[in-house]
Design a protein around this motif. Structure first.
Motif: not given
Length: 114
Positions: A96-105
């Motif tokens: 979840y954290r990695e997918m969220l980081k990508i989305t936020c970027k």
């Protein structure tokens, strides 16, 4: 034993072995059943709930993989959570954290530099 039964039994055995290993392994925190802090104590769930309560729609969007509903405020709060707290909110915190980081970027969120 027929071919289908043999495959089913093999899959079941592999699943039992993997579950047993994940229960014994202490170094794999991404699949832990209860998040633990470095001191071995559970984090303060009320502070996690308070932070998540500020953005309830965003937490639900991330849980259901609806990343198009994620806003910059959501990125700021969720990516600022500790690993333990993030683990309370999301079952497999690393994914979840990695997918969220990508989305936020992708939406242009730049994390603050400390």
């Amino acid at each position: 034993m027929s071919g289908n039964k043999r495959v089913s039994v093999s899959i079941l055995v592999v699943m039992v072995v993997m579950l047993s290993i994940s229960q014994i392994t202490k170094g794999n925190n991404d699949f832990a059943f209860a998040p633990m802090s470095k001191k071995g104590l559970l984090p303060k769930p009320l502070s996690c709930a308070t932070d998540a309560g500020k953005i309830p729609d965003c937490v639900e969007a991330v849980k259901h993989f609806k990343f198009k509903n994620v806003k910059k405020e959501c990125c700021f709060i969720l990516l600022g959570l500790t690993e333990d707290c993030f683990g309370i909110l999301f079952p497999m915190r690393f994914a979840y954290r990695e997918m969220l980081k990508i989305t936020c970027k992708l939406i242009g969120f730049k994390p603050p530099s400390y």
